[in-house]
Scaffold this motif. Structure first.
Motif, PDB file in Angstrom:
ATOM      1  N   MET A 236      48.419  45.755  43.301  1.00  9.12           N
ATOM      2  CA  MET A 236      48.089  44.297  43.012  1.00  9.12           C
ATOM      3  C   MET A 236      48.364  43.350  44.439  1.00  9.12           C
ATOM      4  SD  MET A 236      49.223  43.318  39.149  1.00  9.12           S
ATOM      5  CE  MET A 236      50.507  44.385  39.134  1.00  9.12           C
ATOM      6  N   ALA A 237      47.411  42.628  45.049  1.00 12.92           N
ATOM      7  CA  ALA A 237      47.689  41.890  45.870  1.00 12.92           C
ATOM      8  C   ALA A 237      47.928  40.438  45.577  1.00 12.92           C
ATOM      9  CB  ALA A 237      46.527  42.011  46.833  1.00 12.92           C
ATOM     10  N   VAL A 240      49.957  38.516  42.699  1.00  9.12           N
ATOM     11  CA  VAL A 240      49.724  38.738  41.304  1.00  9.12           C
ATOM     12  C   VAL A 240      50.866  39.459  40.864  1.00  9.12           C
ATOM     13  CG1 VAL A 240      47.978  39.073  39.459  1.00  9.12           C
ATOM     14  CG2 VAL A 240      47.057  38.124  41.567  1.00  9.12           C
ATOM     15  N   LEU A 243      48.205  42.080  35.148  1.00  9.28           N
ATOM     16  CA  LEU A 243      47.008  41.938  34.732  1.00  9.28           C
ATOM     17  C   LEU A 243      46.794  41.905  33.382  1.00  9.28           C
ATOM     18  CD1 LEU A 243      45.410  44.663  37.350  1.00  9.28           C
ATOM     19  CD2 LEU A 243      44.939  42.287  37.250  1.00  9.28           C
TER      20      LEU A 243
ATOM     21  N   ARG B 132      42.275  35.998  38.059  1.00 14.51           N
ATOM     22  CA  ARG B 132      43.332  36.828  38.186  1.00 14.51           C
ATOM     23  C   ARG B 132      43.382  38.192  38.706  1.00 14.51           C
ATOM     24  NH1 ARG B 132      46.589  38.017  32.467  1.00 14.51           N
ATOM     25  NH2 ARG B 132      48.193  39.147  32.987  1.00 14.51           N
ATOM     26  N   ALA B 135      42.046  38.185  42.543  1.00 17.57           N
ATOM     27  CA  ALA B 135      42.996  37.934  43.257  1.00 17.57           C
ATOM     28  C   ALA B 135      43.976  39.232  43.498  1.00 17.57           C
ATOM     29  CB  ALA B 135      43.832  36.753  43.109  1.00 17.57           C
ATOM     30  N   ALA B 136      44.269  39.918  42.243  1.00 19.55           N
ATOM     31  CA  ALA B 136      45.042  40.996  42.303  1.00 19.55           C
ATOM     32  C   ALA B 136      44.312  42.229  43.179  1.00 19.55           C
ATOM     33  CB  ALA B 136      45.027  41.563  40.805  1.00 19.55           C
ATOM     34  N   ALA B 137      43.011  42.309  43.236  1.00 19.77           N
ATOM     35  CA  ALA B 137      42.176  43.259  43.633  1.00 19.77           C
ATOM     36  C   ALA B 137      42.523  43.051  45.449  1.00 19.77           C
ATOM     37  CB  ALA B 137      40.910  43.244  43.169  1.00 19.77           C
ATOM     38  N   GLY B 138      42.497  41.954  45.649  1.00 21.50           N
ATOM     39  CA  GLY B 138      42.492  41.523  47.095  1.00 21.50           C
ATOM     40  C   GLY B 138      41.071  40.927  47.659  1.00 21.50           C
TER      41      GLY B 138
END
Lengths: 259, 259
Positions: A236-237, A240, A243, B132, B135-138
């Motif tokens: 996770m980037a 965050v 999920l 969410r 953002a987590a994936a980048g």
């Protein structure tokens, strides 16, 4: 006697009984579903939606059985919400998760076997979304224990957009013994953990594996972490920290099928 | 004058104003957030949660401004639900989507630029989940038009589990001109379509691209299909006909970052 009992139990595992007048009418209207038996309480007043249900069942040749109100409650397992109507739907993709099923699949499979399990996912919306995504990804089975998971009822069916009837649900009583059974057959048990060093994108699809997703509040239980062979994370980037569990399940399910 | 106006408008784009007593108190309690100004209606009765909000703002050194009830409605843009309280939060990852931003990012980027856009996703729960996951994936940016999408308000913030404040939202008025702008800068516009021949898993991450996800009911609009360079699909097995839009977005976002 025993084998006939076991057979009957296995048959029950591949039947999903829906209840409630609207749900039953919808199911009878879906040509893709194999409706086996319509159960009605003998106390139902005739006419209205009851007449629609009877007509639809007759048109499709679905046999009707009348029961006392009490007997119907035992069939629907939800006397408070069944509204005097229940319908058995055959789900040929369902199976009882046992040694026989696992051995047959392991012998027959060329690709690594991928199973998905949920531990304490109690929100039916999430469970339904997970079934829909996992079925779309093409996983070999979704372990569905009777205990510790949102009940396999109308809310899950609705959230799955009806895909549950065709999904490969592997039914069992409790998750922990089911995972032990998988392990005994040489299937690696991995649970998802945001802090794990190994990424699902590196590891997924490399061998027979069951992926365990934890519930919304408590994650994967201590006893299953203890039992598991490995922990895997979704990187996770952007700061965050976690999920949604249905999103995680979809990423895992598709990653496992992309090797 | 013009450049100062443009600067002010750009600054406004990187501020998110939350409202409602509980939401404002929560935001003031989150040490990760950069709270700029607390706005209060002069009609608020003192004490209770209002006192908590004032104390918390004072402890963090957040300046307080008093307004008439009407003026506060214009700041919150939701007089019916603001309860006389609004808070400006600086979101440094936000930007106005314009030619300048695109050119700067294209010159500076070594990897392919990945943008995500939503067309008519009206369910705030889905929009929050998408932010969410993206953002987590980048991903490099999530295009967020003022029109045609669930409002950037409390429901979206809640569903994003607060990640929206740190997410790279690219704000604009309407999606169609924003996509034209991307295209003019050499960014491929692709929309997701279950029936498209090309799979995201084959194509994602190969070049600068904006992925457009359609709404829950109508999918991607005709004018955007017309404009787009390519259509991409997520392959589905098991007779599943579609995926939840938030699940699709997560699969696209992660696929785009896996090359």
């Amino acid at each position: 006697m025993n084998s006939s009992y076991a057979q009957k139990k296995a048959d029950l595992r591949s039947v999903l009984t829906v209840y409630g007048r609207k749900s039953v009418l919808e199911a009878l209207t879906d040509e893709m579903l194999s409706c086996q038996t319509l159960h009605m309480a003998d106390s139902n007043r005739k006419g209205g939606i009851i007449a629609d249900i009877e007509q639809r069942a007759a048109a499709r040749g679905v046999p009707v059985r009348l029961h006392t109100r009490d007997a119907l409650s035992r069939i629907s397992r939800n006397g408070k919400q069944d509204q005097g109507v229940a319908l058995d739907i055959a789900c040929p993709a369902f199976a009882a998760l046992d040694q026989g099923w696992l051995q047959a699949r392991l012998v027959g499979s060329k690709a690594p076997l991928t199973l998905l399990a949920m531990d304490g996912v109690t929100n039916p919306q999430n469970v339904g979304m997970i079934i829909r995504s996992a079925a779309a990804a093409g996983v070999d089975g979704i372990i569905y224990p009777d205990k510790g998971l949102a009940a396999l009822g109308p809310l899950v069916i609705k959230a799955s957009v009806g895909t549950v009837f065709r999904a490969p649900l592997l039914r069992c009583e409790r998750l922990l013994p089911a995972l032990r059974l998988c392990q005994a057959q040489g299937i690696e048990v991995s649970y998802l953990d945001g802090n794990a060093d190994n990424s699902i994108f590196e590891q997924a699809g490399a061998g027979h594996r069951v992926y365990v997703l934890g519930g919304e509040t408590h994650g994967v239980s201590a006893e299953i972490r203890e039992l598991a062979d490995t922990a895997l994370s979704i990187p996770m980037a952007g700061g965050v920290e976690s999920l949604n569990v249905a999103v995680s399940a979809a990423l895992v399910a598709y990653a496992s099928q992309r090797r």
